[in-house]
Enzyme design. Sequence first.
Site, PDB file in Angstrom:
ATOM      1  N   SER A  90       0.530  -1.181   0.043  1.00 40.27           N
ATOM      2  CA  SER A  90       0.341   0.450  -0.482  1.00 40.27           C
ATOM      3  C   SER A  90       0.885   1.021   0.032  1.00 40.27           C
ATOM      4  O   SER A  90       2.182   0.893   0.706  1.00 40.27           O
ATOM      5  CB  SER A  90      -0.854  -0.138   1.187  1.00 40.27           C
ATOM      6  OG  SER A  90      -2.054  -0.888   1.679  1.00 40.27           O
TER       7      SER A  90
HETATM    8  N1  SAM Z   1      -0.344  -4.889   4.253  1.00 42.04           N
HETATM    9  C1  SAM Z   1       0.553  -5.246   2.503  1.00 42.04           C
HETATM   10  C2  SAM Z   1       1.428  -4.691   2.852  1.00 42.04           C
HETATM   11  O1  SAM Z   1       2.115  -3.515   4.257  1.00 42.04           O
HETATM   12  O2  SAM Z   1       2.511  -4.881   2.139  1.00 42.04           O
HETATM   13  C3  SAM Z   1      -0.473  -4.357   1.739  1.00 42.04           C
HETATM   14  C4  SAM Z   1      -0.831  -5.937   1.091  1.00 42.04           C
HETATM   15  S1  SAM Z   1      -1.960  -5.930  -0.234  1.00 42.04           S
HETATM   16  C5  SAM Z   1      -2.946  -4.250  -0.803  1.00 42.04           C
HETATM   17  C6  SAM Z   1      -3.319  -6.703   0.239  1.00 42.04           C
HETATM   18  C7  SAM Z   1      -2.547  -8.387   0.571  1.00 42.04           C
HETATM   19  O3  SAM Z   1      -3.893  -9.035   1.637  1.00 42.04           O
HETATM   20  C8  SAM Z   1      -2.453  -9.104  -0.602  1.00 42.04           C
HETATM   21  O4  SAM Z   1      -1.488  -9.299  -0.413  1.00 42.04           O
HETATM   22  C9  SAM Z   1      -3.671  -9.960  -0.952  1.00 42.04           C
HETATM   23  O5  SAM Z   1      -3.460 -11.953  -1.295  1.00 42.04           O
HETATM   24  C10 SAM Z   1      -4.384  -9.981   0.653  1.00 42.04           C
HETATM   25  N2  SAM Z   1      -5.366 -11.055   0.646  1.00 42.04           N
HETATM   26  C11 SAM Z   1      -5.955 -10.235   0.050  1.00 42.04           C
HETATM   27  N3  SAM Z   1      -7.601 -12.002  -0.028  1.00 42.04           N
HETATM   28  C12 SAM Z   1      -7.488 -12.258   1.844  1.00 42.04           C
HETATM   29  C13 SAM Z   1      -7.887 -13.244   2.542  1.00 42.04           C
HETATM   30  N4  SAM Z   1      -8.802 -13.693   2.347  1.00 42.04           N
HETATM   31  N5  SAM Z   1      -7.206 -13.698   3.729  1.00 42.04           N
HETATM   32  C14 SAM Z   1      -5.959 -13.018   3.580  1.00 42.04           C
HETATM   33  N6  SAM Z   1      -5.278 -12.032   2.988  1.00 42.04           N
HETATM   34  C15 SAM Z   1      -5.562 -11.851   1.914  1.00 42.04           C
END
Ligand code: SAM
Length: 241
Positions: A90
């Site tokens: 993000s």
């Molecule tokens: N917090 C992260 C960082 O600091 O890099 C940003 C991550 S990105 C915007 C969102 C993440 O959520 C992705 O890696 C995606 O694979 C994960 N994601 C999506 N759906 C999910 C779920 N149901 N459970 C866990 N992770 C999930």
Amino acid sequence: MLRTIPVALILLAAGISPVAPESGYAADGESREHERHTMVESQIAARGIRNPDVLEAVRTVPRHRFVPESQQESAYKDRPLPIGHGQTISQPYIVALMTELAELKAGDTVLEVGTGSGYQAAVLAQLGVKVYSIEIIEPLAEQARAALAATGYGDRVEVRTGDGYAGWPEHAPFDAVIVTAAPPMIPEPLKQQLRIGGRLVIPVGQSFQRLLRITRSETGFEEENVLPVRFVPMTGRAQRG
Ligand code: SAM
């Protein structure tokens, strides 16, 4: 003014190809503290983030070590960056905003859904909280574990591979839950795993998303609408209604 030159450039100038670490994430190389200070002043404090602990945490965590080698030069820019598997780290301001909204203090316990690069988890750990983080894409969870261990946050962040929809009941209740992917509707288990007074910070929606803060009280949940946002969708159970 003294400027530090990225290690990769020095190596290239010397005709040596930089070797990517096994995890695919950036090697340490240099601290890039000056870039972090500039990022905090121009992108984060300038937009109204005031909590000194949050500002200090973002000044401290080496964001460039949580992005792939190919993105390292952009690590302190004002935007999300690709981290592979169609996912992103993000924008720095959004990480700081969500951290501030969580209102944490040292010793608190936090659940993060969507580990991604591990950067948000590292910022939380820098505040002295214990972080439980769930990532649905196994190779990202592995990369995040490696980056967290390499930057010294491995002991304070536990990363699990799985669908974060159901939260992590074994470690509940949480002082805060931070969700970094957008479900169409708020997953009920995440609300139920907040302690009384706990905060859930979550983007909700599909083509139009809002960042919400839900605070649990003795009698129910209070909802604050913070701002419009654009996150990757929360996959898995959240998409099944
Ligand atoms: N917090 C992260 C960082 O600091 O890099 C940003 C991550 S990105 C915007 C969102 C993440 O959520 C992705 O890696 C995606 O694979 C994960 N994601 C999506 N759906 C999910 C779920 N149901 N459970 C866990 N992770 C999930």
